[in-house]
Scaffold this active site. Structure first.
Site, PDB file in Angstrom:
ATOM      1  N   ALA A  76       0.839  -1.209   0.000  1.00  0.00           N
ATOM      2  CA  ALA A  76       0.000   0.000   0.000  1.00  0.00           C
ATOM      3  C   ALA A  76       0.868   1.251   0.000  1.00  0.00           C
ATOM      4  O   ALA A  76       1.968   1.272   0.569  1.00  0.00           O
ATOM      5  CB  ALA A  76      -0.927   0.025   1.217  1.00  0.00           C
ATOM      6  N   VAL A  77       0.327   2.268  -0.642  1.00  0.00           N
ATOM      7  CA  VAL A  77       0.966   3.581  -0.720  1.00  0.00           C
ATOM      8  C   VAL A  77      -0.037   4.585  -0.154  1.00  0.00           C
ATOM      9  O   VAL A  77      -1.251   4.434  -0.370  1.00  0.00           O
ATOM     10  CB  VAL A  77       1.311   3.913  -2.199  1.00  0.00           C
ATOM     11  CG1 VAL A  77       1.809   5.341  -2.359  1.00  0.00           C
ATOM     12  CG2 VAL A  77       2.330   2.916  -2.731  1.00  0.00           C
ATOM     13  N   GLU A 109      -2.664 -12.077  -4.385  1.00  0.00           N
ATOM     14  CA  GLU A 109      -4.114 -12.003  -4.550  1.00  0.00           C
ATOM     15  C   GLU A 109      -4.549 -10.569  -4.303  1.00  0.00           C
ATOM     16  O   GLU A 109      -4.019  -9.894  -3.420  1.00  0.00           O
ATOM     17  CB  GLU A 109      -4.856 -12.889  -3.537  1.00  0.00           C
ATOM     18  CG  GLU A 109      -4.751 -14.370  -3.827  1.00  0.00           C
ATOM     19  CD  GLU A 109      -3.509 -14.972  -3.225  1.00  0.00           C
ATOM     20  OE1 GLU A 109      -3.084 -14.489  -2.159  1.00  0.00           O
ATOM     21  OE2 GLU A 109      -2.937 -15.899  -3.824  1.00  0.00           O
ATOM     22  N   ASN A 114     -10.876  -4.402  -6.942  1.00  0.00           N
ATOM     23  CA  ASN A 114      -9.808  -3.397  -6.865  1.00  0.00           C
ATOM     24  C   ASN A 114      -9.184  -3.162  -8.243  1.00  0.00           C
ATOM     25  O   ASN A 114      -8.119  -3.679  -8.579  1.00  0.00           O
ATOM     26  CB  ASN A 114      -8.753  -3.860  -5.850  1.00  0.00           C
ATOM     27  CG  ASN A 114      -7.772  -2.758  -5.489  1.00  0.00           C
ATOM     28  OD1 ASN A 114      -7.691  -1.743  -6.188  1.00  0.00           O
ATOM     29  ND2 ASN A 114      -7.032  -2.953  -4.420  1.00  0.00           N
ATOM     30  N   TYR A 121      -0.727  -3.933 -11.186  1.00  0.00           N
ATOM     31  CA  TYR A 121       0.064  -5.160 -11.322  1.00  0.00           C
ATOM     32  C   TYR A 121       0.207  -5.575 -12.783  1.00  0.00           C
ATOM     33  O   TYR A 121       1.249  -6.076 -13.196  1.00  0.00           O
ATOM     34  CB  TYR A 121      -0.559  -6.294 -10.489  1.00  0.00           C
ATOM     35  CG  TYR A 121      -0.413  -6.086  -8.998  1.00  0.00           C
ATOM     36  CD1 TYR A 121       0.846  -5.928  -8.417  1.00  0.00           C
ATOM     37  CD2 TYR A 121      -1.519  -6.046  -8.154  1.00  0.00           C
ATOM     38  CE1 TYR A 121       0.983  -5.737  -7.048  1.00  0.00           C
ATOM     39  CE2 TYR A 121      -1.379  -5.860  -6.783  1.00  0.00           C
ATOM     40  CZ  TYR A 121      -0.130  -5.703  -6.235  1.00  0.00           C
ATOM     41  OH  TYR A 121       0.019  -5.505  -4.889  1.00  0.00           O
TER      42      TYR A 121
HETATM   43  C1  LIG Z   1      -1.951  -0.196  -5.977  1.00  0.00           C
HETATM   44  C2  LIG Z   1      -0.963   0.827  -5.397  1.00  0.00           C
HETATM   45  C3  LIG Z   1      -0.005   0.106  -4.449  1.00  0.00           C
HETATM   46  C4  LIG Z   1      -0.141   1.423  -6.567  1.00  0.00           C
HETATM   47  O1  LIG Z   1       0.878   2.272  -6.035  1.00  0.00           O
HETATM   48  P1  LIG Z   1       1.349   3.621  -6.773  1.00  0.00           P
HETATM   49  O2  LIG Z   1       2.550   4.142  -6.071  1.00  0.00           O
HETATM   50  O3  LIG Z   1       0.203   4.546  -6.902  1.00  0.00           O
HETATM   51  O4  LIG Z   1       1.723   3.059  -8.220  1.00  0.00           O
HETATM   52  P2  LIG Z   1       2.763   3.662  -9.290  1.00  0.00           P
HETATM   53  O5  LIG Z   1       2.789   5.146  -9.207  1.00  0.00           O
HETATM   54  O6  LIG Z   1       4.064   2.962  -9.126  1.00  0.00           O
HETATM   55  O7  LIG Z   1       2.036   3.198 -10.659  1.00  0.00           O
HETATM   56  C5  LIG Z   1       2.714   2.592 -11.734  1.00  0.00           C
HETATM   57  C6  LIG Z   1       1.760   2.364 -12.872  1.00  0.00           C
HETATM   58  O8  LIG Z   1       0.728   1.429 -12.497  1.00  0.00           O
HETATM   59  C7  LIG Z   1      -0.515   1.805 -13.158  1.00  0.00           C
HETATM   60  N1  LIG Z   1      -1.490   2.268 -12.162  1.00  0.00           N
HETATM   61  C8  LIG Z   1      -1.262   2.580 -10.866  1.00  0.00           C
HETATM   62  N2  LIG Z   1      -2.405   2.966 -10.264  1.00  0.00           N
HETATM   63  C9  LIG Z   1      -3.368   2.903 -11.214  1.00  0.00           C
HETATM   64  C10 LIG Z   1      -4.762   3.192 -11.214  1.00  0.00           C
HETATM   65  N3  LIG Z   1      -5.396   3.641 -10.114  1.00  0.00           N
HETATM   66  N4  LIG Z   1      -5.456   3.019 -12.357  1.00  0.00           N
HETATM   67  C11 LIG Z   1      -4.847   2.590 -13.491  1.00  0.00           C
HETATM   68  N5  LIG Z   1      -3.510   2.303 -13.549  1.00  0.00           N
HETATM   69  C12 LIG Z   1      -2.785   2.452 -12.428  1.00  0.00           C
HETATM   70  C13 LIG Z   1      -0.157   2.973 -14.075  1.00  0.00           C
HETATM   71  O9  LIG Z   1       0.245   2.422 -15.317  1.00  0.00           O
HETATM   72  C14 LIG Z   1       1.027   3.595 -13.344  1.00  0.00           C
HETATM   73  O10 LIG Z   1       1.864   4.370 -14.189  1.00  0.00           O
HETATM   74  P3  LIG Z   1       1.446   5.927 -14.503  1.00  0.00           P
HETATM   75  O11 LIG Z   1       1.121   6.581 -13.195  1.00  0.00           O
HETATM   76  O12 LIG Z   1       2.690   6.474 -15.140  1.00  0.00           O
HETATM   77  O13 LIG Z   1       0.260   5.848 -15.416  1.00  0.00           O
HETATM   78  C15 LIG Z   1      -1.682   1.995  -4.681  1.00  0.00           C
HETATM   79  O14 LIG Z   1      -2.662   2.508  -5.550  1.00  0.00           O
HETATM   80  C16 LIG Z   1      -2.369   1.592  -3.380  1.00  0.00           C
HETATM   81  O15 LIG Z   1      -1.761   1.648  -2.308  1.00  0.00           O
HETATM   82  N6  LIG Z   1      -3.660   1.204  -3.466  1.00  0.00           N
HETATM   83  C17 LIG Z   1      -4.416   0.849  -2.251  1.00  0.00           C
HETATM   84  C18 LIG Z   1      -3.922  -0.463  -1.650  1.00  0.00           C
HETATM   85  C19 LIG Z   1      -3.972  -1.605  -2.632  1.00  0.00           C
HETATM   86  O16 LIG Z   1      -4.891  -1.721  -3.427  1.00  0.00           O
HETATM   87  N7  LIG Z   1      -2.925  -2.477  -2.601  1.00  0.00           N
HETATM   88  C20 LIG Z   1      -2.800  -3.590  -3.536  1.00  0.00           C
HETATM   89  C21 LIG Z   1      -3.549  -4.773  -3.124  1.00  0.00           C
HETATM   90  S1  LIG Z   1      -2.823  -5.541  -1.686  1.00  0.00           S
END
Ligand SMILES: CC(C)(COP(=O)(O)OP(=O)(O)OC[C@H]1O[C@@H](n2cnc3c(N)ncnc32)[C@H](O)[C@@H]1OP(=O)(O)O)[C@@H](O)C(=O)NCCC(=O)NCCS
Length: 157
Positions: A76-77, A109, A114, A121
């Site tokens: 998570a971020v 998973e 989501n 991923y």
């Molecule tokens: C999923 C999560 C970890 C992604 O982290 P992040 O730091 O925002 O991701 P990044 O900035 O490294 O993203 C890399 C690429 O992934 C894709 N991506 C990331 N978030 C996206 C979204 N909401 N919708 C579509 N594509 C997405 C994009 O291609 C992105 O590149 P871009 O920003 O240049 O378009 C973050 O959104 C999060 O914490 N979500 C809530 C918790 C969660 O769902 N965890 C995963 C399940 S355990």
């Protein structure tokens, strides 16, 4: 600016548990409590990594390493720091650790609903391999995803 990444210590456990509750487990009940996170931090087969900027935690990831597969348990971020590459940096760090340990495949998973995580991923090369109804407390489906780390990637030097 890219965050600094390091292994979590026991002082990070509470914050990681809170992020898990607020960013991952919302609506499901809180299973990743501070105690459970602490157990992962202590577990020799698990890496808990945190991303920091100016001393502030921006996100975390937890990966468990098995003999021939690693399992990304949680990631998570912070909401206000999304789409800045923090999630990518965390997964990259954990994947590199897997490769160094000789593990070539990562699975995970995520909740089927989501869409952000599934897109994230997929962007990193993970493929959806299975859908499991009722995976979360018999109530919610998950999608299982996996990536073969040896494909399309240089071994870290
Ligand atoms: C999923 C999560 C970890 C992604 O982290 P992040 O730091 O925002 O991701 P990044 O900035 O490294 O993203 C890399 C690429 O992934 C894709 N991506 C990331 N978030 C996206 C979204 N909401 N919708 C579509 N594509 C997405 C994009 O291609 C992105 O590149 P871009 O920003 O240049 O378009 C973050 O959104 C999060 O914490 N979500 C809530 C918790 C969660 O769902 N965890 C995963 C399940 S355990």
């Amino acid at each position: 600016m890219m965050p600094m990444l390091r292994l979590a210590t026991r002082d990070d456990a509470q914050l990681i548990a809170q992020l898990s509750r607020d960013r991952i487990e919302q609506g499901l009940g809180w299973s990743w409590t501070t105690l459970r996170v602490l157990r992962s931090i202590r577990d020799r087969e698990t890496n808990v990594v945190v991303a920091l900027e100016a001393g502030e935690a921006l996100g975390f990831g937890i990966m468990k390493y098995h003999d021939d597969e690693a399992h990304l348990l949680l990631l998570a971020v912070r909401a206000e720091r999304e789409r800045q590459g923090v999630g990518t940096a965390l997964v990259d760090w954990l994947e590199r650790s897997a490769l160094i340990a000789g593990v070539g495949r990562v699975s995970l998973e995520t909740r089927a609903t989501n869409a952000s995580a599934r897109a994230f991923y997929q962007h990193l090369g993970y493929r959806e391999i299975q859908s499991l109804p009722g995976y979360y407390q018999g109530r919610e489906a998950c999608v299982r995803m996996a990536r073969d780390l040896w494909v399309g990637r240089a071994v870290p030097g």
